[in-house]
Structure formats: structure tokens, C-alpha cells
Design an enzyme around this catalytic site. Structure first.
Site, PDB file in Angstrom:
ATOM      1  N   CYS A 235       1.354  -1.624  -0.010  1.00 26.34           N
ATOM      2  CA  CYS A 235       0.037  -0.147  -0.020  1.00 26.34           C
ATOM      3  C   CYS A 235       0.971   1.295  -0.207  1.00 26.34           C
ATOM      4  O   CYS A 235       1.460   1.484   0.101  1.00 26.34           O
ATOM      5  CB  CYS A 235      -1.383   0.082   1.013  1.00 26.34           C
ATOM      6  SG  CYS A 235       0.163   0.406   3.415  1.00 26.34           S
TER       7      CYS A 235
ATOM      8  N   ASP B  16      52.672  11.733 -32.028  1.00 30.12           N
ATOM      9  CA  ASP B  16      53.106  12.451 -30.545  1.00 30.12           C
ATOM     10  C   ASP B  16      54.458  11.472 -30.459  1.00 30.12           C
ATOM     11  O   ASP B  16      55.006  10.324 -30.663  1.00 30.12           O
ATOM     12  CB  ASP B  16      52.181  12.466 -29.163  1.00 30.12           C
ATOM     13  CG  ASP B  16      52.921  13.150 -28.323  1.00 30.12           C
ATOM     14  OD1 ASP B  16      53.782  13.808 -28.371  1.00 30.12           O
ATOM     15  OD2 ASP B  16      52.928  12.089 -27.531  1.00 30.12           O
TER      16      ASP B  16
ATOM     17  N   ASP C 102      47.573  14.938 -24.782  1.00 36.28           N
ATOM     18  CA  ASP C 102      47.256  15.641 -26.668  1.00 36.28           C
ATOM     19  C   ASP C 102      46.007  15.886 -26.560  1.00 36.28           C
ATOM     20  O   ASP C 102      45.421  15.468 -27.841  1.00 36.28           O
ATOM     21  CB  ASP C 102      47.712  14.985 -27.198  1.00 36.28           C
ATOM     22  CG  ASP C 102      49.015  14.140 -27.434  1.00 36.28           C
ATOM     23  OD1 ASP C 102      49.919  15.371 -27.254  1.00 36.28           O
ATOM     24  OD2 ASP C 102      50.076  13.503 -26.688  1.00 36.28           O
TER      25      ASP C 102
END
Length: 826
Positions: A94, A514, A717
Site C-alpha cells: 500500500c 606524438d 594531447d
């Protein structure tokens, strides 16, 4: 795809009832028509829709719209994240129960809001910061109710669903086959074997033979064949016919004509009285068989993710209150101390706090060699401890683990739609209506122009046109290749964040690297330390090492390590400052100390003439010179070398074999960069650039070569990775959560770059093969089915052969895609 801020919500839906590419296009069109939907993509292979909507749009609108379109859907929510958890609640009866559960949950520190729904028996909990689900479950149990985590629909669920679907299709196929064989033997056997025809005429009779065929055909169409009519007829009435509609119309036409010939022959001209029960039932049987093979093959396309999910350990040994106990992995809490014995899987991500061992991380990185682990090293859940015992402190649980993030990334990539698919969708949306129109034209043409029995020939050829056209193959051509290709890439340690990266990578002409930590090991060594006349080397090295203790640059570690080897005392630092792209400075013993490259000294207007000749020699040897200045005088120069990774040269040779130009963008001085480029066979070198200048360098490469890819460490980077057409982040598995690239390479080896390009080319090539055969098949066979070869060669395509060809076309596409499972670059 760029989504504006007001379209910030992403929803995923499970779609039922899709059978071909036309269904995909209709579902997408229905979703995009909804006010508040910004974009929608639908994937036939995963049976999912990804929808970007305005925040205020109720997801139920999407579901009801798709229901009306004939495609039942359910919302896929991610019930567990750092800020959101869902629980299934048992025992509520309930509104008072709801209030008690909400009150218990809202009392917990860290819970922002807790909403409980009595109808769904679920609790939706928003968190202020991450909490272990076990705390929430315990709170609910103390309130007198039972709770458990809501289970997310996963790839494992999809695989199970497809396995169940394959079993159902197999049963239906067997039933259809049992009842089809007598019909085929009675009708076709009589045509092919004269003796059998005479036996049937004498012992059974033509009318009785047709009645038997009617009974058996009715069983086939009503029971195993019912799926085609349940889906195809409603789609036809909605004005959105799909592949099921083609089968339904074709088989019902043959069956209805046969019914008239059997029970109302007076309605037909005498020369047109014939039955085609065998065509109807053989079509259903063959298509069911094709669907069964298709369901099995579809299940295999998601095996890569199922394998990843299966990597997770089921239980963990943890240390609590001076005791070692076993608990399910899902009950682990942050900071739990796990004990991992030799040969066991590591339950979740963590930090080693005691012990040393070698850990097999090949399932994550693709690297075959085990990795040494000691105190303070990070370990990844799902990897295997090989030798010693480890005590590991848990640092991530649930969806925050590396394995969970990998699974999520692969699922997102598998569910994405490539640009190449856009053109296919435009064609397939109108494909089925066009086929039905062609079938009608075929029927009318044969009815008008054909020799007797014109009505029978018109029907047979129209049915053949309906059945031969298979939009399934078109719809599966792209997504299945993506699923298998990205899954295989994940097994090789390459994670595609989206499908577009997969296609763009294939079109890339130049890949820029890189240098530090990418082509080189990222662990520099101090090889030379030269002081100005009259200076104390140890004193200056102590100055340099003291200042470098504040820096995170790899070169700093080399200098500090050299000082430690000499056991030099380090000095106190004040006002430390890092100048991006130049160097560092600070105060030591009230004197200003500077360390940096030649450009830093030039910026400060400090003379370095004394060291220029030696610096040039170092640079030509691949060593990078740096300078130490105190106050306004350069007092020392040191040279650092960063060894090239052992596999860099071979990987670059392989990239050249793939037809790629290779560039290197580095902040290092020109001569050092040139030396390394010469060693590795790199085509273009851009040196002495600041971090922000890398983007400009990439733009220049893009103008020269068009599509560019950039490979970096994924953190330092980030601007360059974002600026490139495709950004590839090299890093360890523990960096996955913070990587921003399009492609994440779990291994530190640049062999991963080669694998990424190779799997991209292989996958796109596979997609093109699938699309070619899917379209070529229809272009070639629809005219044959329509009877185009009949006037000159007397060739007609039986509807039965059309059904076999249709079923095999989808199986061919799926089988071709599955070849990617064993892909390996030379």
C-alpha cells in the site's frame, strides 16, 4: 553527431517485430516525426533504437508511437551509475509501504532523492555521490522489505533471447518440414518421376491428392507459418509493408488460388486449373530454415561482448574484521581489501597494497606477455593473477570498472550507424512497396501477354517476384559487420567509441604520432650532465633534481632518479611554476632556478653559446638537450634520451604497407626529432611545437593529405586528438575513463594503431561486400523471377527456388560478416 544542449537526453529502446531494412527505416521515420526527438538511429542486428530527445519528452510517447506503427518497444534504462541506482522492492502492499521505503532511503547520507513506485515495485534513487548498492539494500531490509538491484538488459540477455528465438524457429521449421514433404512428393514428385505420377493417379487419385495437400498445407500455414501473417498482414494494412508482408501475400496468393482449383474449379478456365500448395509450404519451410540460420548467426555476432562480460569473476575473497570471507562480486564495496590467489581472476579494479606477481592482461590489452605488479600498481578486474598472492584495495565497482566501460564502449560502437548506411536506408524505405508494385506489373503483364495457361503463369511469376526480394540482407549488411568487427577489435585491445570512427579510419591518408610515450617508451634516461667552468656537478644536479620533484614531466623523473643514484640531498622549493611548452622555475636557497629547452632560455634572454656545439652533437645522436640556469646565468646542460619502443619501427612499416603516410609532431628540437624519424622511417616531421601548436600542425597535414588521424596519450594531447578526423589514444586500461579520443588502444604498443587501421579497412571492405551482394542479388534475380528470360531462353524461376535464394542471401551476409571474428593482420 552534434547535439545542442537542450537535446541532452539519450534514450535506448528495445524494438520488437523488425524483420528487414524497411522496418528499420520505418521505425526511424516514426521516431523522428515525434516533436521533441532530435535524432534517432535504429540497428537491425542489435534490435535497438538510440534516440536523442529534449529533457521534457516523456519516453512513453516513443513507446506508444512505435506500438501504433506495429513495432512494440520497451525502454532500456541504465539503472546503475555513479549518480543513479534502481532497486526492485518486494513486500509493499500500500501507499504506507511506499512512504516507509522512501523514508528509509532518504535518510541515508549521500542520497539526493528516493522515489518509490508501488505499481512497478521499483525505487529510483538519485545520489549526491557514489554509494555502494549494498547500503541501500540494507536500509530497505531494515524497514521490513526485500530489495535487489534492477538488472540491466545486456548483450548477454540479447544473446539468450536469440538463442531462444533460434530454438523456436528450429521447432517450427521441423514441424513445417514434416508436413511439407508429403505435399512436395505428391505434387512435384509426380511431375519429376512419371512412375510416381501413375501410382498417385491409380491409388490416390488427383482430387484426393489435392485434398491431402490442402490439409497438410493448411497445417503448415496456420501453425509454423502463422508468424508471417501475424506480422505481415497488419503491416500491409498500415501501408508499411515489410518482408513478412511479401511472404504473406505470396504464399496466400498461391494457397488461395489452389483452394479455388480444389473446391471451386468451375471459377477457373479449364487450362488454368492447377494447385500450388507445394509452392506455399516450401516457401514457408525454406524461409523458416533461413530465419533459423540467421538467428544462430546473429547470436554469434555478439559473442565478443558476451566473452567480455564473462571475464568478470563471480566471487571475491575479502578481508573484513581480520577474517577472510567470500562474497559475490556485486556486493563488493569501495576500499574493500581483496585477496587474489595465484591463478584467480581479479574481481574488480584496485590498487596493490601488498605482494607482487605477474598479471595476464591479454584479455584487455591484446598483449600476450604478463605484466609485473608490485605495491601501488593498478590492476584491472577480469585479468588473471599468475604467480604470487596479491592484496588489492578495491577502487571501482559496478559500471565504474574498466571492464564495464569497455563493454559499454563496444556496445555503443556496435549499435551505431555508419554514414554509408544512410544511402542504404533511403533505398530500403521504399524497397518493399516497389517490389509489390513490380509483382503487380508482372502479374498483369503475364496475364495479358502470356500463352495459355496465362493465369497460372501470371500467379507463379508474381509470387516469385514477391518472394525473391529480400530486404533482410540489405538491413543486416552493415550492422552485422560492425558488430563482429568492433567485437574482434576489442579482443585485440582496440576500442572504437563510435561507428563513424570505424569508417573515417579507413579513409585516413596520414597518421600523425606524438613522440614521447607514444613512439618512445616515455621513460627518459639522463645520459649527460655538463657544467660550466668552475661549477660543482653534484651541487647543480641537486638543484635540478630538487626543482624537478615538483614536475610531472617524464624528464623530471630521469633527473630525480639520477640524483637518487648519487644519494644527493634534495633542497626545499618555493614558488614553483610550470610554463607550458617551455620549462619550469622556482626558488632554491633564495635564488631563482630555471630548467627548460633552448627556447625557454631564449625567451628569458639567457646566453647558451657555451653549450651550443655540444648540444648540436647530442641532438644528432637522438638526445634532447636541456639547460639549467641560476639567476640569469646558464650553468649546466644535460642530455636526456627516451628509448624508442622496440615495436615502433615494425609498426610504422606495417602502416606504410596499408598505404598510409606517417608523420611525427613533437615539442622536441628539430635535430633530435629528425634523428628518431630517420630511425623509424617516418615521412614527415614537425618539431619544436608547443602543445597548442599541434592543432595548427594537424591542420597543415589535413590540407596536404585530407583525412588525418592523430595518435597520442589521450590526456596531454586532448586538443590534437579532438582536432584530428580520428583521434587514437594510446594508454593503459586504467586510463579508459578519462580518454577523449575516438579510438582507445588498451595497450601501450603502437601495434594497436596498426590493428585499428587494419580492422577498419577489413570491416568497411566486408560491409561493401555485403551491400554489393545484397543489392546485386536483387538486381539480378528480380528480373529473372519476373520472367524476363522466358521469351528468349524459356527460363522461369519457381517460387520455391526464389524462397531458397531469399533465405540464403541473409545467411550469406551474416556468414561473410562472421569471417571478421578470425581477422588478424598479416
Amino acid at each position: 553527431m552534434s547535439i545542442s544542449p537542450q537535446f541532452s537526453k539519450k534514450l535506448e529502446l528495445n524494438i520488437n517485430g523488425m524483420s528487414c531494412a524497411s522496418c528499420v527505416a520505418r521505425v526511424e521515420r516514426a521516431l523522428k516525426k515525434i516533436d521533441g526527438v532530435e535524432d534517432a538511429t535504429v540497428n537491425l542486428a542489435t534490435e535497438k533504437a538510440t534516440v536523442f530527445v529534449k529533457d521534457h519528452l516523456d519516453p512513453q510517447i516513443l513507446i506508444s508511437t512505435l506500438d501504433k506503427a506495429g513495432y512494440p518497444a520497451e525502454l532500456l534504462q541504465s539503472p546503475h551509475s555513479a549518480q543513479h541506482i534502481q532497486l526492485d522492492i518486494e513486500g509493499m502492499s500500500c501507499a504506507s509501504c511506499v512512504g516507509r521505503v522512501e523514508k528509509a532511503l532518504n535518510k541515508i547520507e549521500g542520497v539526493k532523492t528516493a522515489t518509490v513506485n508501488l505499481a512497478t515495485e521499483k525505487a529510483d534513487i538519485q545520489l549526491q555521490h557514489p554509494l555502494t548498492p549494498q547500503l541501500l539494500i540494507q536500509a530497505v531490509e531494515k524497514a521490513g522489505y526485500q530489495a535487489k538491484l534492477v538488472q540491466t538488459s545486456t548483450t548477454k540477455d540479447l544473446s539468450l533471447k536469440r538463442e531462444q528465438e533460434a530454438q523456436i524457429l528450429y521447432r517450427q521449421f521441423i514441424i513445417a518440414l514434416i508436413f511439407t514433404l508429403p505435399v512436395f512428393i505428391l505434387e512435384m514428385g509426380g511431375h519429376l518421376i512419371p512412375a510416381l505420377h501413375h501410382w498417385i493417379m491409380i491409388h490416390i487419385g488427383l482430387n484426393n491428392s489435392w485434398l491431402i495437400q490442402f490439409i497438410f498445407a493448411t497445417v503448415v500455414l496456420i501453425f509454423p507459418g502463422r508468424r508471417f501473417y501475424q506480422l505481415g498482414i497488419p503491416a500491409l494494412f498500415r501501408g508499411a509493408p515489410d518482408m513478412n508482408s511479401l511472404v504473406a501475400v505470396g504464399t496466400l496468393a498461391a494457397y488461395s488460388y489452389s483452394l479455388i482449383a480444389t473446391f471451386l474449379p468451375q471459377w477457373l478456365p479449364e487450362q488454368n486449373i492447377a494447385v500450388y500448395y507445394e509452392s506455399a509450404v516450401v516457401i514457408v519451410t525454406l524461409i523458416l530454415f533461413g530465419r533459423y540460420l540467421e538467428a544462430r548467426a546473429k547470436g554469434r555476432t555478439s559473442q565478443a561482448i558476451a566473452h567480455l562480460i564473462g571475464l568478470q569473476a563471480k566471487t571475491a575473497h575479502i578481508q573484513r574484521d581480520q577474517q577472510i570471507i567470500d562474497i559475490p562480486v556485486k556486493d563488493l564495496q569501495l576500499n574493500d581489501v581483496m585477496i587474489i590467489k595465484p591463478g584467480e581472476k581479479i574481481p574488480t579494479d584496485g590498487t596493490v597494497i601488498e605482494g607482487s606477481s605477474y598479471v595476464d592482461e591479454s584479455m584487455m590489452t591484446g598483449e600476450p606477455l604478463a605484466v609485473a605488479k608490485v605495491t601501488d600498481d593498478q590492476v584491472i578486474g577480469g585479468t588473471v593473477n599468475q604467480q604470487g598472492s596479491l592484496h588489492v584495495r578495491c577502487t571501482a565497482i559496478g559500471e565504474q570498472t574498466v571492464l564495464a566501460q569497455i563493454v559499454q564502449m563496444v556496445e555503443q560502437a556496435q549499435g551505431s550507424k555508419l554514414p554509408i548506411q544512410t544511402q542504404v536506408d533511403k533505398v530500403t524505405l521504399w524497397f518493399v512497396p516497389a517490389v509489390m508494385l513490380l509483382a503487380l506489373i508482372t502479374f498483369v503483364t503475364w496475364l495479358i501477354l502470356a500463352p495459355s495457361p496465362a493465369l497460372s503463369l501470371a500467379l507463379v511469376n508474381a509470387v516469385a517476384v514477391l518472394i525473391i526480394a529480400c530486404p533482410c540482407a540489405m538491413g543486416l549488411a552493415t550492422p552485422t559487420s560492425i558488430m563482429v568487427g568492433t567485437g574482434r577489435a576489442a579482443e585485440m585491445g582496440v576500442l572504437f567509441r563510435n561507428g563513424e570512427a570505424l569508417q573515417r579510419l579507413k579513409d585516413t591518408q596520414v597518421v600523425a604520432f606524438d613522440k614521447t610515450g607514444t613512439l618512445t617508451q616515455g621513460k627518459p634516461e639522463l645520459t649527460e650532465f655538463i657544467c660550466a667552468n668552475g661549477q660543482n656537478p653534484d651541487h647543480l644536479l641537486a638543484y635540478a633534481a630538487s626543482l624537478e620533484t615538483q614536475s610531472e614531466h617524464p624528464i623530471a623523473q630521469a633527473i630525480v632518479q639520477a640524483a637518487r643514484v648519487k644519494q644527493l640531498d634534495l633542497l626545499a622549493i618555493e614558488h614553483f611554476q610550470a610554463i607550458a611548452g617551455y620549462g619550469i622555475q622556482g626558488f632554491i636557497e633564495s635564488r631563482t632556478v630555471y630548467i627548460g629547452a633552448a627556447r625557454f632560455m631564449q625567451k628569458l634572454d639567457f646566453a647558451i653559446d657555451e653549450f651550443l656545439q655540444q648540444a648540436q652533437q647530442f641532438a644528432e645522436q637522438g638526445k634532447t638537450p636541456f639547460y639549467l640556469a641560476i639567476e640569469q646565468q646558464v650553468v649546466a646542460m644535460f642530455a636526456v634520451t627516451d628509448p624508442v619502443k622496440p615495436d615502433s619501427k615494425h609498426a610504422i612499416e606495417q602502416l606504410h604497407q596499408l598505404g598510409l603516410h606517417v608523420a611525427m609532431i613533437s615539442g622536441d628540437n628539430q635535430k633530435t626529432a629528425q634523428y628518431i624519424a630517420q630511425q623509424l622511417g617516418i615521412d614527415d616531421v614537425v618539431a619544436e611545437v608547443l602543445p597548442e601548436q599541434k592543432v595548427q600542425s594537424l591542420q597543415a597535414l589535413k590540407q596536404k593529405y585530407a583525412v588525418t588521424a592523430y595518435v597520442g596519450d589521450g590526456i596531454n594531447d586532448a586538443p590534437a586528438l579532438a582536432a584530428a578526423d580520428v583521434g587514437l589514444a594510446i594508454g593503459t586500461g586504467t586510463d579508459v575513463a578519462i580518454e577523449t579520443a575516438d579510438v582507445v588502444l588498451m595497450s601501450g604498443s603502437i601495434q594497436g594503431v596498426v590493428n585499428a587501421f587494419a580492422i577498419s579497412k577489413a570491416t568497411i571492405s566486408n560491409i561493401k561486400q555485403n551491400l554489393f551482394w545484397a543489392f546485386a542479388y536483387n538486381v539480378a534475380l528480380i528480373p529473372v523471377a519476373a520472367g524476363l528470360l522466358y521469351p528468349k531462353f524459356g527460363i522461369l524461376l519457381s517460387p520455391m527456388f526464389a524462397a531458397a535464394a531469399m533465405a540464403l542471401s541473409s545467411v550469406f551476409v551474416l556468414s561473410n560478416a562472421l569471417r571478421l571474428k578470425t581477422f588478424k593482420f598479416r
